[in-house]
Design a protein around this motif. Structure first.
Motif, PDB file in Angstrom:
ATOM      1  N   GLU A   3       0.861  -1.180   0.000  1.00 27.80           N
ATOM      2  CA  GLU A   3       0.000   0.000   0.000  1.00 27.80           C
ATOM      3  C   GLU A   3       0.903   1.237   0.000  1.00 27.80           C
ATOM      4  O   GLU A   3       1.745   1.392   0.890  1.00 27.80           O
ATOM      5  CB  GLU A   3      -0.897  -0.013   1.244  1.00 27.80           C
ATOM      6  N   ARG A   4       0.724   2.101  -1.005  1.00 30.51           N
ATOM      7  CA  ARG A   4       1.615   3.252  -1.163  1.00 30.51           C
ATOM      8  C   ARG A   4       1.002   4.471  -0.459  1.00 30.51           C
ATOM      9  O   ARG A   4       0.246   5.233  -1.055  1.00 30.51           O
ATOM     10  CB  ARG A   4       1.839   3.532  -2.656  1.00 30.51           C
ATOM     11  N   LEU A   5       1.366   4.627   0.801  1.00 31.18           N
ATOM     12  CA  LEU A   5       0.773   5.685   1.624  1.00 31.18           C
ATOM     13  C   LEU A   5       1.076   7.065   1.061  1.00 31.18           C
ATOM     14  O   LEU A   5       0.299   8.001   1.218  1.00 31.18           O
ATOM     15  CB  LEU A   5       1.301   5.578   3.061  1.00 31.18           C
ATOM     16  N   TYR A   6       2.223   7.207   0.364  1.00 32.89           N
ATOM     17  CA  TYR A   6       2.632   8.529  -0.133  1.00 32.89           C
ATOM     18  C   TYR A   6       1.727   9.048  -1.244  1.00 32.89           C
ATOM     19  O   TYR A   6       1.698  10.235  -1.517  1.00 32.89           O
ATOM     20  CB  TYR A   6       4.092   8.498  -0.615  1.00 32.89           C
ATOM     21  N   LEU A   7       0.953   8.152  -1.877  1.00 32.61           N
ATOM     22  CA  LEU A   7       0.080   8.615  -2.958  1.00 32.61           C
ATOM     23  C   LEU A   7      -1.096   9.429  -2.420  1.00 32.61           C
ATOM     24  O   LEU A   7      -1.456  10.463  -2.979  1.00 32.61           O
ATOM     25  CB  LEU A   7      -0.460   7.427  -3.767  1.00 32.61           C
ATOM     26  N   GLU A  16       3.596   2.656  10.494  1.00 32.72           N
ATOM     27  CA  GLU A  16       3.963   1.347  11.014  1.00 32.72           C
ATOM     28  C   GLU A  16       3.616   0.317   9.949  1.00 32.72           C
ATOM     29  O   GLU A  16       2.575   0.429   9.290  1.00 32.72           O
ATOM     30  CB  GLU A  16       3.203   1.069  12.308  1.00 32.72           C
ATOM     31  N   ALA A  17       4.493  -0.657   9.758  1.00 37.13           N
ATOM     32  CA  ALA A  17       4.278  -1.633   8.691  1.00 37.13           C
ATOM     33  C   ALA A  17       4.805  -2.990   9.121  1.00 37.13           C
ATOM     34  O   ALA A  17       5.455  -3.127  10.166  1.00 37.13           O
ATOM     35  CB  ALA A  17       4.988  -1.163   7.427  1.00 37.13           C
ATOM     36  N   ALA A  37       5.485   4.683   3.448  1.00 42.84           N
ATOM     37  CA  ALA A  37       5.455   6.109   3.126  1.00 42.84           C
ATOM     38  C   ALA A  37       6.734   6.511   2.404  1.00 42.84           C
ATOM     39  O   ALA A  37       6.911   7.676   2.050  1.00 42.84           O
ATOM     40  CB  ALA A  37       5.289   6.940   4.405  1.00 42.84           C
ATOM     41  N   PHE A  38       7.643   5.544   2.173  1.00 41.74           N
ATOM     42  CA  PHE A  38       8.894   5.832   1.466  1.00 41.74           C
ATOM     43  C   PHE A  38       8.647   5.936  -0.036  1.00 41.74           C
ATOM     44  O   PHE A  38       8.136   5.002  -0.651  1.00 41.74           O
ATOM     45  CB  PHE A  38       9.935   4.726   1.725  1.00 41.74           C
ATOM     46  N   TYR A  39       9.029   7.064  -0.619  1.00 39.25           N
ATOM     47  CA  TYR A  39       8.864   7.270  -2.058  1.00 39.25           C
ATOM     48  C   TYR A  39      10.062   6.639  -2.775  1.00 39.25           C
ATOM     49  O   TYR A  39      11.213   6.950  -2.481  1.00 39.25           O
ATOM     50  CB  TYR A  39       8.797   8.773  -2.355  1.00 39.25           C
TER      51      TYR A  39
END
Ligand SMILES: [Zn+2]
Length: 199
Positions: A3-7, A16-17, A37-39
């Motif tokens: 899941e790409r939180l940064y989008l 947390e992952a 959250a890392f791009y």
């Protein structure tokens, strides 16, 4: 699939992952997370760095659809929750350079009809490659592009980054056709139809 939180939330720097896979990247241990959250490096923007549990994240690359977080130090245990933290200073630097690039590209388009074909963000400089011969961009045109870009900065325009429906897409003044997907970054007031850049 990570899941790409940064989008959806580009301001999010802590999360947390769980580790769902361990790979290697350029000789280093690299983990795949269930969310991040890392791009990753891409679209002309260098990868984020930061920390994942007790290890430093030294690179983030998308390889065969997987987001690999290359680590210096022991990778966290698979399955256990681990805190992640993106280096805020580095991210802000990339964000400012990248947004500045969008505005400068829009300015060259508007003032000189020069299209951006590629760009590069670095630690010291940001460069934009235009499809116009250097001789056609004299002092006057450069000053005009600079003034236009500064005007866009001072107007403090809203930025919208999301997927657009085909009908909305057709109405946007895109600088170039999207290469993948329909995620567009729009600078300007969408509600009032005042869009200064869409890329
Ligand atoms: Zn961009």
């Amino acid at each position: 699939m990570t899941e790409r939180l940064y989008l959806d939330d580009p301001d999010r720097l802590t999360f947390e992952a769980r580790v769902v896979g361990v790979r290697t990247l350029a000789g280093r241990p690299a983990v795949v997370l269930d969310r991040t959250a890392f791009y990753p490096e891409g679209g002309g923007q260098p990868a984020d760095r930061g920390r994942l549990g007790g290890a430093a994240v030294v690179d983030v690359q998308e390889v065969d659809g997987e987001l690999l977080h290359a680590l210096e130090g022991a990778p966290p245990e698979a399955g256990a929750p681990v805190p992640g933290e993106v280096d805020a200073v580095r991210r802000r630097d990339h964000l400012q350079q990248h947004h500045g690039q969008h505005l400068l590209s829009a300015a060259f388009e508007a003032t000189a009809g020069a299209h951006t074909v590629s760009f590069h963000l670095g630690a010291e400089t940001c460069s934009i490659d235009l499809d116009a011969p250097a001789a056609s961009l004299g002092e006057e045109r450069l000053r005009a592009a600079e003034a236009r870009a500064n005007d866009l900065v001072f107007r403090d325009l809203p930025v919208t980054a999301r997927d657009f429906e085909p009908a909305e897409l057709a109405a946007l003044p895109l600088r170039k056709a999207p290469e993948k997907g329909a995620r567009i970054v729009v600078v300007g007031d969408l509600a009032r139809g005042e869009v200064v850049d869409a890329s």
